[in-house]
Design a protein around this motif. Structure first.
Motif, PDB file in Angstrom:
ATOM      1  N   SER B  19       0.949  -1.226   0.029  1.00  0.00           N
ATOM      2  CA  SER B  19      -0.103   0.023   0.079  1.00  0.00           C
ATOM      3  C   SER B  19       0.783   1.235  -0.006  1.00  0.00           C
ATOM      4  O   SER B  19       1.777   1.240   0.592  1.00  0.00           O
ATOM      5  CB  SER B  19      -0.813   0.114   1.270  1.00  0.00           C
ATOM      6  N   ILE B  20       0.635   2.351  -0.835  1.00  0.00           N
ATOM      7  CA  ILE B  20       1.379   3.488  -1.036  1.00  0.00           C
ATOM      8  C   ILE B  20       0.419   4.525  -0.714  1.00  0.00           C
ATOM      9  O   ILE B  20      -0.513   4.816  -1.531  1.00  0.00           O
ATOM     10  CB  ILE B  20       2.093   3.438  -2.250  1.00  0.00           C
ATOM     11  N   LEU B  21       0.537   5.184   0.218  1.00  0.00           N
ATOM     12  CA  LEU B  21      -0.330   6.425   0.570  1.00  0.00           C
ATOM     13  C   LEU B  21       0.611   7.828   0.269  1.00  0.00           C
ATOM     14  O   LEU B  21       1.653   7.800   1.003  1.00  0.00           O
ATOM     15  CB  LEU B  21      -0.689   6.127   1.920  1.00  0.00           C
ATOM     16  N   ASN B  22       0.045   8.749  -0.240  1.00  0.00           N
ATOM     17  CA  ASN B  22       0.770  10.051  -0.691  1.00  0.00           C
ATOM     18  C   ASN B  22       0.036  11.284   0.078  1.00  0.00           C
ATOM     19  O   ASN B  22      -1.185  11.217   0.304  1.00  0.00           O
ATOM     20  CB  ASN B  22       0.675  10.138  -2.276  1.00  0.00           C
ATOM     21  N   CYS B  23       1.264  12.157   0.155  1.00  0.00           N
ATOM     22  CA  CYS B  23       1.036  13.237   1.037  1.00  0.00           C
ATOM     23  C   CYS B  23       1.880  14.565   0.092  1.00  0.00           C
ATOM     24  O   CYS B  23       2.938  14.171   0.013  1.00  0.00           O
ATOM     25  CB  CYS B  23       1.085  13.218   2.364  1.00  0.00           C
ATOM     26  N   ASP B  24       1.233  15.495  -0.121  1.00  0.00           N
ATOM     27  CA  ASP B  24       2.028  16.828  -0.622  1.00  0.00           C
ATOM     28  C   ASP B  24       1.924  17.875   0.271  1.00  0.00           C
ATOM     29  O   ASP B  24       0.619  18.091   0.983  1.00  0.00           O
ATOM     30  CB  ASP B  24       1.497  17.276  -1.894  1.00  0.00           C
ATOM     31  N   TYR B  25       2.840  18.739   0.471  1.00  0.00           N
ATOM     32  CA  TYR B  25       2.792  19.688   1.433  1.00  0.00           C
ATOM     33  C   TYR B  25       3.398  21.110   0.525  1.00  0.00           C
ATOM     34  O   TYR B  25       4.011  20.952  -0.337  1.00  0.00           O
ATOM     35  CB  TYR B  25       3.501  19.523   2.648  1.00  0.00           C
ATOM     36  N   THR B  26       2.897  22.124   1.133  1.00  0.00           N
ATOM     37  CA  THR B  26       3.282  23.558   0.401  1.00  0.00           C
ATOM     38  C   THR B  26       4.161  24.218   1.267  1.00  0.00           C
ATOM     39  O   THR B  26       4.861  25.286   0.717  1.00  0.00           O
ATOM     40  CB  THR B  26       1.929  24.254   0.057  1.00  0.00           C
TER      41      THR B  26
END
Lengths: 115, 110
Positions: B19-26
């Motif tokens: 399982s690969i869960l992704n998250c982006d931030y600014t």
């Protein structure tokens, strides 16, 4: 085992009632937080407190107030409950200075339904 | 304006697979990143964290990768198990702040 305890798991209140949600932590943490969780909106910060008698507004403070008279207890108050305040309410605590890599310790949550 | 984004509301994975869960931030001032796991009717529980000075942290079946240049982090679960089915929240802390900023969560079904 460290704990954050929320006084009620489920609550049903009527529109216009004043509602108190209580949270107690036994970890001597300085910081305490109230969030609400709604589907598709994630966790939204209502209020937080860095010390006794101190409080700061979060992202969605409207319709809420808080009280922190003792270090271990942080209360969330809905002054006049409305149906759009039906939600899962989560209390959390943390220690200051970034000393903990665990961030927050959360309570089990209170599912509030306003009818 | 969302500072922490989890663009996939849901993810379905077969038992035993990754399982690969992704998250982006600014916000480039974030110095610590955390993943929490939440079951229905329970509070979130801490899963794993990573400092901004690292690019990988591993704990058993869980590994978090941080790509600072891309402002992206991911949580890998290998192998996935049915008990991993939950909502996963990505969170970030700004240096000097005590507050965590949370993403909206990804519901994982195994």
């Amino acid at each position: 085992d460290v704990k954050v305890t929320q006084s009620s798991r489920y609550l049903v209140k009527r529109t216009g009632e004043k509602v108190f949600l209580e949270c107690v932590q036994d970890m001597d943490h300085e910081n305490m937080f109230w969030y609400r969780q709604d589907p598709g909106l994630g966790l939204r910060l209502i209020y937080f407190s860095y010390d006794v008698k101190m409080k700061e507004k979060g992202d969605i403070p409207e319709g809420y107030s808080v009280s922190r008279e003792k270090k271990e207890r942080f209360s969330l108050i809905l002054e006049s409950a409305s149906t759009n305040q039906t939600s899962m309410y989560l209390c959390a605590s943390s220690t200051s200075g970034g000393r903990s890599s665990y961030g927050y310790t959360f309570g089990s949550g209170t599912r509030l339904t306003v009818v | 304006d969302q500072q922490v984004k989890q663009n996939s509301p849901s993810l379905s994975v077969q038992e035993g697979r990754i399982s690969i869960l992704n998250c982006d931030y600014t916000n480039s001032m974030f110095d610590y990143f955390l993943w929490y796991k939440k079951y229905p009717a329970e509070g979130p529980t801490f899963l794993i964290s990573i400092s901004s000075i690292k690019d990988k942290n591993e704990d058993g079946r869980f590994t978090v990768f941080l790509n600072k240049s891309a402002k992206h982090l991911s949580l890998h679960i290998v192998p996935s198990q049915p008990g991993d089915s939950a909502v996963y929240f990505c969170a970030a802390r700004e240096g000097g702040s005590e507050k965590l900023v949370f993403g909206k969560g990804t519901k994982l079904t195994v």
